[in-house]
Design a protein around this motif. Structure first.
Motif, PDB file in Angstrom:
ATOM      1  N   ILE A  82       0.834  -1.204   0.000  1.00 51.20           N
ATOM      2  CA  ILE A  82       0.000   0.000   0.000  1.00 51.20           C
ATOM      3  C   ILE A  82       0.871   1.258   0.000  1.00 51.20           C
ATOM      4  CG2 ILE A  82      -0.423   0.406   2.459  1.00 51.20           C
ATOM      5  CD1 ILE A  82      -3.203   0.358  -0.094  1.00 51.20           C
ATOM      6  N   ASN A  83       2.038   1.206   0.634  1.00 56.02           N
ATOM      7  CA  ASN A  83       2.956   2.351   0.587  1.00 56.02           C
ATOM      8  C   ASN A  83       3.424   2.604  -0.843  1.00 56.02           C
ATOM      9  OD1 ASN A  83       2.801   2.862   3.329  1.00 56.02           O
ATOM     10  ND2 ASN A  83       4.693   1.790   3.821  1.00 56.02           N
ATOM     11  N   ARG A  84       3.740   1.542  -1.543  1.00 51.85           N
ATOM     12  CA  ARG A  84       4.178   1.661  -2.937  1.00 51.85           C
ATOM     13  C   ARG A  84       3.039   2.182  -3.820  1.00 51.85           C
ATOM     14  NH1 ARG A  84       6.982  -3.517  -5.144  1.00 51.85           N
ATOM     15  NH2 ARG A  84       4.878  -4.116  -5.683  1.00 51.85           N
ATOM     16  N   LEU A  85       1.842   1.675  -3.575  1.00 51.33           N
ATOM     17  CA  LEU A  85       0.667   2.111  -4.332  1.00 51.33           C
ATOM     18  C   LEU A  85       0.398   3.602  -4.104  1.00 51.33           C
ATOM     19  CD1 LEU A  85      -1.568   0.937  -6.183  1.00 51.33           C
ATOM     20  CD2 LEU A  85      -2.932   0.619  -4.108  1.00 51.33           C
ATOM     21  N   GLU A  86       0.534   4.038  -2.860  1.00 56.64           N
ATOM     22  CA  GLU A  86       0.315   5.456  -2.541  1.00 56.64           C
ATOM     23  C   GLU A  86       1.353   6.319  -3.245  1.00 56.64           C
ATOM     24  OE1 GLU A  86       0.544   9.316  -0.643  1.00 56.64           O
ATOM     25  OE2 GLU A  86       2.154   7.820  -0.645  1.00 56.64           O
ATOM     26  N   GLU A  87       2.605   5.894  -3.260  1.00 56.08           N
ATOM     27  CA  GLU A  87       3.669   6.644  -3.951  1.00 56.08           C
ATOM     28  C   GLU A  87       3.358   6.800  -5.435  1.00 56.08           C
ATOM     29  OE1 GLU A  87       7.716   5.213  -3.737  1.00 56.08           O
ATOM     30  OE2 GLU A  87       7.636   5.206  -1.547  1.00 56.08           O
ATOM     31  N   VAL A  88       2.940   5.707  -6.051  1.00 55.92           N
ATOM     32  CA  VAL A  88       2.644   5.718  -7.480  1.00 55.92           C
ATOM     33  C   VAL A  88       1.502   6.690  -7.775  1.00 55.92           C
ATOM     34  CG1 VAL A  88       1.677   4.314  -9.362  1.00 55.92           C
ATOM     35  CG2 VAL A  88       3.548   3.428  -7.978  1.00 55.92           C
ATOM     36  N   PHE A  89       0.432   6.613  -7.008  1.00 55.43           N
ATOM     37  CA  PHE A  89      -0.724   7.477  -7.270  1.00 55.43           C
ATOM     38  C   PHE A  89      -0.448   8.926  -6.893  1.00 55.43           C
ATOM     39  CE2 PHE A  89      -2.948   3.780  -8.411  1.00 55.43           C
ATOM     40  CZ  PHE A  89      -4.037   4.205  -9.161  1.00 55.43           C
TER      41      PHE A  89
ATOM     42  N   THR B  91      -7.319   9.363  -1.291  1.00 57.64           N
ATOM     43  CA  THR B  91      -7.928   9.312   0.039  1.00 57.64           C
ATOM     44  C   THR B  91      -8.241   7.872   0.430  1.00 57.64           C
ATOM     45  OG1 THR B  91      -8.817  11.529  -0.214  1.00 57.64           O
ATOM     46  CG2 THR B  91      -9.864  10.131   1.450  1.00 57.64           C
ATOM     47  N   GLU B  92      -8.763   7.096  -0.506  1.00 57.33           N
ATOM     48  CA  GLU B  92      -9.061   5.688  -0.223  1.00 57.33           C
ATOM     49  C   GLU B  92      -7.780   4.901   0.054  1.00 57.33           C
ATOM     50  OE1 GLU B  92     -11.932   3.614  -2.688  1.00 57.33           O
ATOM     51  OE2 GLU B  92     -12.626   5.570  -3.412  1.00 57.33           O
ATOM     52  N   ILE B  93      -6.757   5.144  -0.750  1.00 56.30           N
ATOM     53  CA  ILE B  93      -5.477   4.458  -0.557  1.00 56.30           C
ATOM     54  C   ILE B  93      -4.909   4.819   0.812  1.00 56.30           C
ATOM     55  CG2 ILE B  93      -3.078   4.322  -1.343  1.00 56.30           C
ATOM     56  CD1 ILE B  93      -4.203   4.787  -4.225  1.00 56.30           C
ATOM     57  N   ARG B  94      -4.918   6.118   1.135  1.00 55.51           N
ATOM     58  CA  ARG B  94      -4.330   6.579   2.396  1.00 55.51           C
ATOM     59  C   ARG B  94      -5.127   6.127   3.610  1.00 55.51           C
ATOM     60  NH1 ARG B  94      -2.732  12.335  -0.335  1.00 55.51           N
ATOM     61  NH2 ARG B  94      -0.737  11.611  -1.203  1.00 55.51           N
ATOM     62  N   ALA B  95      -6.428   5.950   3.466  1.00 54.91           N
ATOM     63  CA  ALA B  95      -7.239   5.449   4.585  1.00 54.91           C
ATOM     64  C   ALA B  95      -6.819   4.024   4.934  1.00 54.91           C
ATOM     65  CB  ALA B  95      -8.725   5.506   4.235  1.00 54.91           C
ATOM     66  N   LEU B  96      -6.660   3.180   3.911  1.00 60.14           N
ATOM     67  CA  LEU B  96      -6.221   1.804   4.164  1.00 60.14           C
ATOM     68  C   LEU B  96      -4.780   1.803   4.677  1.00 60.14           C
ATOM     69  CD1 LEU B  96      -6.662  -1.208   4.176  1.00 60.14           C
ATOM     70  CD2 LEU B  96      -6.170  -1.245   1.701  1.00 60.14           C
ATOM     71  N   GLN B  97      -3.959   2.692   4.154  1.00 55.88           N
ATOM     72  CA  GLN B  97      -2.576   2.815   4.605  1.00 55.88           C
ATOM     73  C   GLN B  97      -2.533   3.135   6.107  1.00 55.88           C
ATOM     74  OE1 GLN B  97      -0.483   6.227   2.962  1.00 55.88           O
ATOM     75  NE2 GLN B  97       1.354   4.983   2.658  1.00 55.88           N
ATOM     76  N   ALA B  98      -3.345   4.072   6.556  1.00 60.13           N
ATOM     77  CA  ALA B  98      -3.374   4.450   7.971  1.00 60.13           C
ATOM     78  C   ALA B  98      -3.855   3.287   8.839  1.00 60.13           C
ATOM     79  CB  ALA B  98      -4.277   5.666   8.174  1.00 60.13           C
ATOM     80  N   GLN B  99      -4.854   2.561   8.368  1.00 64.69           N
ATOM     81  CA  GLN B  99      -5.348   1.407   9.126  1.00 64.69           C
ATOM     82  C   GLN B  99      -4.266   0.344   9.260  1.00 64.69           C
ATOM     83  OE1 GLN B  99      -8.769   0.599   6.625  1.00 64.69           O
ATOM     84  NE2 GLN B  99     -10.158   1.252   8.260  1.00 64.69           N
ATOM     85  N   LEU B 100      -3.530   0.104   8.183  1.00 64.40           N
ATOM     86  CA  LEU B 100      -2.468  -0.905   8.223  1.00 64.40           C
ATOM     87  C   LEU B 100      -1.321  -0.469   9.124  1.00 64.40           C
ATOM     88  CD1 LEU B 100      -2.332  -2.086   4.513  1.00 64.40           C
ATOM     89  CD2 LEU B 100      -3.221  -3.338   6.483  1.00 64.40           C
ATOM     90  N   GLU B 101      -0.957   0.803   9.057  1.00 71.10           N
ATOM     91  CA  GLU B 101       0.101   1.302   9.944  1.00 71.10           C
ATOM     92  C   GLU B 101      -0.278   1.082  11.401  1.00 71.10           C
ATOM     93  OE1 GLU B 101       0.540   5.371   8.654  1.00 71.10           O
ATOM     94  OE2 GLU B 101       1.928   4.826   7.045  1.00 71.10           O
ATOM     95  N   GLN B 102      -1.521   1.383  11.729  1.00 71.68           N
ATOM     96  CA  GLN B 102      -1.989   1.187  13.103  1.00 71.68           C
ATOM     97  C   GLN B 102      -1.977  -0.290  13.473  1.00 71.68           C
ATOM     98  OE1 GLN B 102      -5.804   2.915  13.988  1.00 71.68           O
ATOM     99  NE2 GLN B 102      -5.853   2.074  16.049  1.00 71.68           N
TER     100      GLN B 102
END
Length: 119
Positions: A76-83, A98-109
């Motif tokens: 998801i970090n790589r996907l966020e960078e690309v987008f 926003t959708e990518i970053r929401a899942l990113q934040a959930q995974l980080e937590q």
């Protein structure tokens, strides 16, 4: 019950295996499906190729040497960078980010909580 599920993605002939916390695997699959649905609407010069979500499973045994398994957070970090790097002028790209970053934040937590539990 395993705490991980595996999302299998396909880009051309290449398969990618993403190890996701079980509670979030469906979210990654749904996100990939949505991104694939929306990617053709982007007007930027450089639009990334996206893999298709082809399967999810509870257990995975990789048999081919050299096959990599990505953690959900790494993917998801790589996907966020690309987008985040797409220079889009027409389509409201921020909604996808926003959708990518929401899942990113959930995974980080999730990973932080797992690390705390293991100490």
């Amino acid at each position: 019950m395993s705490k991980f599920r595996y999302v299998i993605l396909q880009l051309g002939e290449e398969l990618q295996f993403v190890e996701m916390p079980a509670d979030y695997a469906y979210q990654l699959s749904a996100l990939i499906l949505r991104l694939n649905k929306e990617i053709d609407k982007l007007t930027a010069d450089r639009v990334p190729e996206l893999p298709a979500a082809v399967a999810e499973c509870a257990e995975l045994e990789v048999l081919r040497e050299g096959t990599s398994l990505l953690t959900g957070l790494a993917y998801i970090n790589r996907l966020e960078e690309v987008f985040a790097s797409i220079q889009e002028k027409e389509y409201p790209l921020i909604s996808l980010l926003t959708e990518i970053r929401a899942l990113q934040a959930q995974l980080e937590q999730w990973y932080e909580e797992e690390e705390e539990r293991s100490h």
